[in-house]
Write a protein that holds these residues in place. Structure first.
Motif, mmCIF file in Angstrom:
data_model
loop_
_atom_site.group_PDB
_atom_site.id
_atom_site.type_symbol
_atom_site.label_atom_id
_atom_site.label_comp_id
_atom_site.label_asym_id
_atom_site.label_seq_id
_atom_site.Cartn_x
_atom_site.Cartn_y
_atom_site.Cartn_z
ATOM 1 N N LEU A 301 46.345 26.549 44.399
ATOM 2 C CA LEU A 301 45.383 26.492 43.671
ATOM 3 C C LEU A 301 45.802 24.869 42.631
ATOM 4 O O LEU A 301 46.256 24.535 42.488
ATOM 5 C CB LEU A 301 45.560 27.342 41.877
ATOM 6 N N ARG A 302 43.950 24.839 42.669
ATOM 7 C CA ARG A 302 43.806 23.673 41.567
ATOM 8 C C ARG A 302 43.364 23.962 40.138
ATOM 9 O O ARG A 302 43.235 25.061 40.032
ATOM 10 C CB ARG A 302 42.678 22.829 42.178
ATOM 11 N N GLY A 303 44.192 22.851 39.152
ATOM 12 C CA GLY A 303 43.802 23.354 38.119
ATOM 13 C C GLY A 303 44.911 23.738 37.193
ATOM 14 O O GLY A 303 46.125 24.138 37.771
ATOM 15 N N GLY A 304 44.989 23.583 35.734
ATOM 16 C CA GLY A 304 45.858 24.347 35.261
ATOM 17 C C GLY A 304 46.367 25.580 35.004
ATOM 18 O O GLY A 304 45.162 26.521 34.996
ATOM 19 N N ARG A 305 47.488 26.050 35.045
ATOM 20 C CA ARG A 305 47.771 26.986 34.675
ATOM 21 C C ARG A 305 46.785 28.224 33.659
ATOM 22 O O ARG A 305 46.916 27.186 32.642
ATOM 23 C CB ARG A 305 49.389 27.106 34.409
ATOM 24 N N PRO A 306 46.616 29.386 34.156
ATOM 25 C CA PRO A 306 45.789 30.297 33.130
ATOM 26 C C PRO A 306 46.342 30.095 31.893
ATOM 27 O O PRO A 306 47.077 30.894 32.136
ATOM 28 C CB PRO A 306 44.896 30.838 33.634
ATOM 29 N N ASP A 307 45.817 30.748 30.434
ATOM 30 C CA ASP A 307 46.103 31.172 29.458
ATOM 31 C C ASP A 307 47.348 32.799 30.081
ATOM 32 O O ASP A 307 47.974 32.731 29.198
ATOM 33 C CB ASP A 307 45.791 31.160 28.444
ATOM 34 N N ARG A 308 46.023 33.331 30.279
ATOM 35 C CA ARG A 308 46.288 35.384 31.069
ATOM 36 C C ARG A 308 47.270 34.900 32.150
ATOM 37 O O ARG A 308 48.420 36.004 31.717
ATOM 38 C CB ARG A 308 44.703 35.715 31.940
ATOM 39 N N ILE A 309 47.396 34.142 32.329
ATOM 40 C CA ILE A 309 49.690 33.670 33.266
ATOM 41 C C ILE A 309 50.520 33.734 32.148
ATOM 42 O O ILE A 309 51.753 34.146 32.261
ATOM 43 C CB ILE A 309 48.915 32.350 34.240
ATOM 44 N N GLY A 310 49.896 32.151 31.742
ATOM 45 C CA GLY A 310 51.186 31.739 30.857
ATOM 46 C C GLY A 310 52.154 31.728 31.222
ATOM 47 O O GLY A 310 53.061 30.799 32.487
ATOM 48 N N ASP A 311 53.986 32.156 30.537
ATOM 49 C CA ASP A 311 55.084 31.803 31.333
ATOM 50 C C ASP A 311 55.442 33.229 31.926
ATOM 51 O O ASP A 311 56.744 33.017 32.288
ATOM 52 C CB ASP A 311 56.264 31.586 30.116
#
Length: 510
Positions: A301-311
């Protein structure tokens, strides 16, 4: 007629088990040996694929955690630099009724909806009372689940999740394989956590794990193979077995060449081995072994890793709103598991299946998810629509949004994915493996010896090492024959301090 080449020990397969055998043979410098593989690179079921766009995906979820110092030493020799590795604290959850439940589920029912907490606690109390008076071991995995976790946890998570993983009902599985793989709940602690709204701490042997910085898990095994003499390795058609003549101890390969052996260490699936032997008795016997196919799906996927995914590392999905049982945020393991931010890639389509506003190549950043789906004769899969169904499952479980841009997809099916510990398995193995060994064939590995409880990378590697020690030194194969011993924590600590003896001139034992 004799073989083209003659060796003391022939090793079939260059996955972790075969490489463990080869490393040990090379170290003791006694028997002559050769290792072969039908692929073009080492790795087997621990290999890594790279998509044309530059996303990496392992053959399922693999991480490095170890029960053995010898294993650690060998992979550290292959990848010796500090920046060859990342070390992670496992962050895992179970998705249940729209809630992320910390793993393991049965230790964290305090985060469930209240009605589910009640059902789970009632079941746990009932199970504890039954366990106090039970004088027989559980007859199958399903009975073990009920006795250990109760009906509430069984129905909410253990039964549906394990069916999604194993592709067989829990009533058809034995429970001797469990060992340290399933957390046994402490009812008093659980009750305290429910009342106080607390969650349990990290649990299990992989609570901390390592992952290679570059080239995925497969890079480890390519590097291990590179430490072996080039002249003792054969790939491709030179390593693709077409026939095993057990009587004359000759293996024939796809290029027509033959190799004679005194001892054979086989790591291909044992049902495939006996077919190539043409031994109808063993073929019939092997029909009693059951396995599932694993579909590995990758979504870039394009984009920054979303906060809901986190680490988050890997996530479990027991419900039927998605076909996958596990998702791994593969981009979290290493920044080299996906293209650089500056790489320009076109959008294939949006997650909801619609076309993007533009198909022009654009820069990142990028992130990726790796999914696993099981299939068997008892659990069919709509293969043609599996990728689409998995992407919809990611939307259903709030992993991605409908408008997210998908720039890469991957789908590969591995016919032999999980060696299923069915009720019939042990009876088959106790007859099949000794019959092969009587023919000087040591069948070892995830599918070579078909014991999932010693099927991790470290176990698999040591199955090869210990097979060589049994052949050359008369050693005991602890991992194969005593899985509970090697998996018990106190014995793991002992094994991690063990050093293997070497010799410059060791005879090959008959």
């Amino acid at each position: 007629m004799g073989a083209d080449t003659q060796v003391d020990v022939l090793v079939i397969g260059m996955g972790p088990t075969g490489l463990g055998a080869a490393k040990r043979l090379n170290q003791i410098n006694g028997p002559s040996w050769l290792i072969v593989d039908s692929g073009e690179k080492a790795g087997g079921l621990a290999s890594t694929d790279i998509t044309p766009e530059g996303f990496l995906y392992d053959v399922g979820g693999h991480v490095i955690f170890s029960h053995y110092k010898y294993f650690d030493d060998c992979i550290d020799e292959a990848l010796p630099k500090e920046d060859d590795w990342y070390t992670h604290q496992r962050i895992s959850y179970v998705r249940y009724k729209g809630v992320w439940v910390p793993y393991p589920f049965q230790n964290n029912i305090s985060v469930l909806p209240k009605e589910d907490q009640v059902k789970c606690m009632e079941g746990l109390i009932d199970a504890a009372l039954v366990a106090r008076v039970a004088n027989e071991k559980p007859k199958d995995f399903d009975e073990w689940i009920l006795r250990m976790t109760g009906k509430g946890v069984a129905d909410a998570f253990m039964r549906p999740y394990n069916y999604k993983v194993w592709a067989v009902p829990t009533t058809k599985m034995q429970c001797q394989w469990l060992g340290e793989r399933v957390a046994a709940p402490d009812v008093k602690t659980l009750m305290t956590n429910v009342i106080l709204g607390k969650v349990a701490g990290n649990w299990g042997p992989n609570a901390t794990f390592r992952f290679p910085a570059r080239d995925g898990t497969g890079g480890i095994w390519i590097a291990v193979a590179d430490t072996l003499p080039k002249e003792k390795k054969r790939f491709g058609k030179q390593g693709e077995v077409t026939k095993v003549d057990a009587e004359n101890k000759i293996v024939t390969f796809a290029d027509g060449s033959t190799v004679g052996y005194n001892k054979l260490i086989n790591t291909m699936a044992v049902d495939h081995l006996v077919e190539k032997m043409g031994n109808q008795e063993l073929v019939t016997l092997s029909k009693g072994l059951y396995y599932s196919t694993t579909h590995v799906i990758g979504v870039g996927l394009r984009g920054g890793r979303p906060d809901r995914i986190g680490d988050k590392c890997w996530l479990y999905f027991p419900e039927d709103n998605c076909p996958f049982y596990r998702a791994t945020i593969f981009s979290n393991y290493s920044p080299y598991n996906q293209p650089e931010d500056g790489a320009k890639l076109p959008t294939l389509y949006l997650a909801n299946g619609t076309k993007a506003a533009s198909t022009d190549a654009k820069e990142g950043p990028y992130w990726s998810i790796m999914l696993e789906v099981s299939q068997s004769t008892m659990k069919p899969v709509d293969v043609d629509n599996l990728l689409k169904d998995c992407i919809q499952g990611l939307i259903n479980t709030d992993m991605i949004r409908a408008e997210d841009e998908i720039v890469s997809t991957y789908h590969r099916a591995f016919d032999h994915g999980y060696p299923t510990p069915t009720l019939e398995r042990e009876g088959v193995l106790k007859e099949l493996l000794p019959k092969l060994q009587d023919m000087d064939i040591y069948s070892r590995g995830r599918f070579g010896s078909w014991r999932y409880e010693v099927g991790n990378q470290d176990h698999s590697f040591m199955l090869g090492v210990e097979a060589v020690d049994a052949i050359a030194l008369g050693g005991v194969e602890l991992t194969l024959n005593y899985p509970d011993f090697v998996n018990t924590r106190k014995n793991t600590e002992r094994r991690l301090n063990q050093t293997f003896a070497t010799s410059k001139d060791l005879p090959l034992r008959n």
